[in-house]
Scaffold this motif. Structure first.
Motif, short mmCIF file in Angstrom:
data_model
loop_
_atom_site.label_atom_id
_atom_site.label_comp_id
_atom_site.label_asym_id
_atom_site.label_seq_id
_atom_site.Cartn_x
_atom_site.Cartn_y
_atom_site.Cartn_z
N ASP A 216 8.72 36.43 25.05
CA ASP A 216 9.99 36.98 24.22
C ASP A 216 9.53 37.25 23.01
OD1 ASP A 216 11.32 36.70 26.79
OD2 ASP A 216 12.09 34.91 26.42
N ALA A 217 8.38 37.40 22.53
CA ALA A 217 7.94 37.69 20.99
C ALA A 217 7.15 38.82 21.09
CB ALA A 217 7.18 36.29 20.63
N TRP A 218 7.28 39.33 19.97
CA TRP A 218 6.24 40.47 19.40
C TRP A 218 5.95 40.52 18.07
CZ3 TRP A 218 11.63 41.50 20.39
CH2 TRP A 218 12.41 41.95 19.52
N ILE A 219 4.89 41.28 17.85
CA ILE A 219 4.68 41.15 16.37
C ILE A 219 5.19 42.72 15.85
CG2 ILE A 219 2.68 41.59 14.57
CD1 ILE A 219 0.96 39.83 16.32
N SER A 220 6.15 42.56 14.89
CA SER A 220 6.73 43.56 14.48
C SER A 220 5.89 44.62 13.43
CB SER A 220 8.21 43.49 13.94
OG SER A 220 8.77 44.59 13.19
N MET A 221 5.35 43.83 12.36
CA MET A 221 4.72 44.71 11.15
C MET A 221 3.34 43.59 10.82
SD MET A 221 6.12 45.78 7.72
CE MET A 221 7.73 44.89 7.94
N VAL A 222 2.45 44.40 10.46
CA VAL A 222 1.10 43.81 9.86
C VAL A 222 0.93 44.73 8.48
CG1 VAL A 222 -1.15 43.54 10.13
CG2 VAL A 222 0.24 43.30 12.15
N VAL A 223 0.98 43.51 7.53
CA VAL A 223 0.42 44.20 6.22
C VAL A 223 -0.91 43.78 5.61
CG1 VAL A 223 1.32 44.38 3.82
CG2 VAL A 223 3.33 44.30 5.50
N ARG A 224 -1.77 44.65 5.43
CA ARG A 224 -2.79 44.36 5.08
C ARG A 224 -3.38 45.12 3.76
NH1 ARG A 224 -6.46 46.24 9.42
NH2 ARG A 224 -5.88 44.28 10.64
N GLU A 225 -3.70 44.18 3.03
CA GLU A 225 -4.06 44.75 1.68
C GLU A 225 -3.08 45.52 0.87
OE1 GLU A 225 -8.06 46.35 2.16
OE2 GLU A 225 -8.92 44.65 2.40
N GLY A 226 -1.68 45.19 1.28
CA GLY A 226 -0.52 45.79 0.62
C GLY A 226 -0.18 47.16 1.27
N ARG A 227 -0.78 47.41 2.46
CA ARG A 227 -0.36 48.46 3.22
C ARG A 227 0.02 48.20 4.56
NH1 ARG A 227 -2.01 52.90 0.36
NH2 ARG A 227 -3.82 52.72 -1.05
N ILE A 228 1.09 48.88 5.28
CA ILE A 228 1.32 48.68 6.74
C ILE A 228 0.34 49.05 7.70
CG2 ILE A 228 3.21 49.35 8.56
CD1 ILE A 228 5.33 49.37 5.92
N VAL A 229 -0.03 48.36 8.69
CA VAL A 229 -0.77 48.64 9.53
C VAL A 229 0.03 49.19 10.90
CG1 VAL A 229 -2.92 47.98 11.12
CG2 VAL A 229 -2.80 47.10 8.59
N PRO A 230 -0.36 50.16 11.46
CA PRO A 230 0.24 50.44 12.86
C PRO A 230 -0.14 49.45 13.82
CG PRO A 230 -0.80 52.43 11.81
CD PRO A 230 -1.10 51.25 11.02
N VAL A 231 0.96 48.70 14.42
CA VAL A 231 0.66 47.80 15.31
C VAL A 231 0.64 48.40 16.97
CG1 VAL A 231 1.70 45.77 16.20
CG2 VAL A 231 1.72 46.15 13.87
N SER A 232 -0.32 48.06 17.59
CA SER A 232 -0.51 48.42 18.69
C SER A 232 -1.14 47.02 19.54
CB SER A 232 -1.13 49.64 19.20
OG SER A 232 -2.49 49.22 18.90
N GLY A 233 -1.45 47.24 20.75
CA GLY A 233 -1.95 46.05 21.62
C GLY A 233 -3.44 45.81 21.07
#
Length: 133
Positions: A86-103
């Motif tokens: 019942d959990a998921w990673i909604s967003m990843v921020v790397r070095e001030g930029r959003i990284v597209p999240v996929s498996g």
């Protein structure tokens, strides 16, 4: 000035000059005095973009984690993390930029992860924290 006090213009001019002088001189001396007093200061690069959501109530099940060096999440893919059904990673921020999240997104040290979960997110916090012995 509006109440007709004598020499109000002159008083206003004096107050204006004192305030401007105070702001300019004191403001410009802050870094110098801080260095002299050995107060650590750092420059912060302005970040022109911000993402935010305003909610009426405190959100339950939202957790923000920082991937630490040596944590189980470091170098792991999103699919490889045991965060529960019942959990998921909604967003990843790397070095001030959003990284597209996929498996297949591989997490790195220093990544900020926004986790949406059915609980308070404390159970999954160990995944992002370095194992100390």
């Amino acid at each position: 000035m509006s109440s007709g006090v004598g020499d109000a213009d002159r008083l206003y001019d004096v107050v204006f000059v004192v305030v401007v002088f105070s702001v300019v001189v004191q403001g410009s001396l802050v870094p110098t005095v801080a260095r002299w007093c050995r107060v650590p200061m750092r420059s912060v690069e302005l970040e022109p973009w911000a993402l935010g959501v305003r909610l009426r109530d405190r959100p339950e099940g939202v957790a923000r984690h920082l991937v630490e060096d040596g944590s189980p999440a470091e170098g792991s893919t999103v699919d490889g993390l045991d965060i529960g059904e019942d959990a998921w990673i909604s967003m990843v921020v790397r070095e001030g930029r959003i990284v597209p999240v996929s498996g297949s997104t591989r997490l790195r040290t220093g990544d900020e992860v926004l986790l949406i979960t059915g609980d308070d997110g404390k159970a999954s916090a160990a995944l992002f924290t370095a194992q100390r012995t």
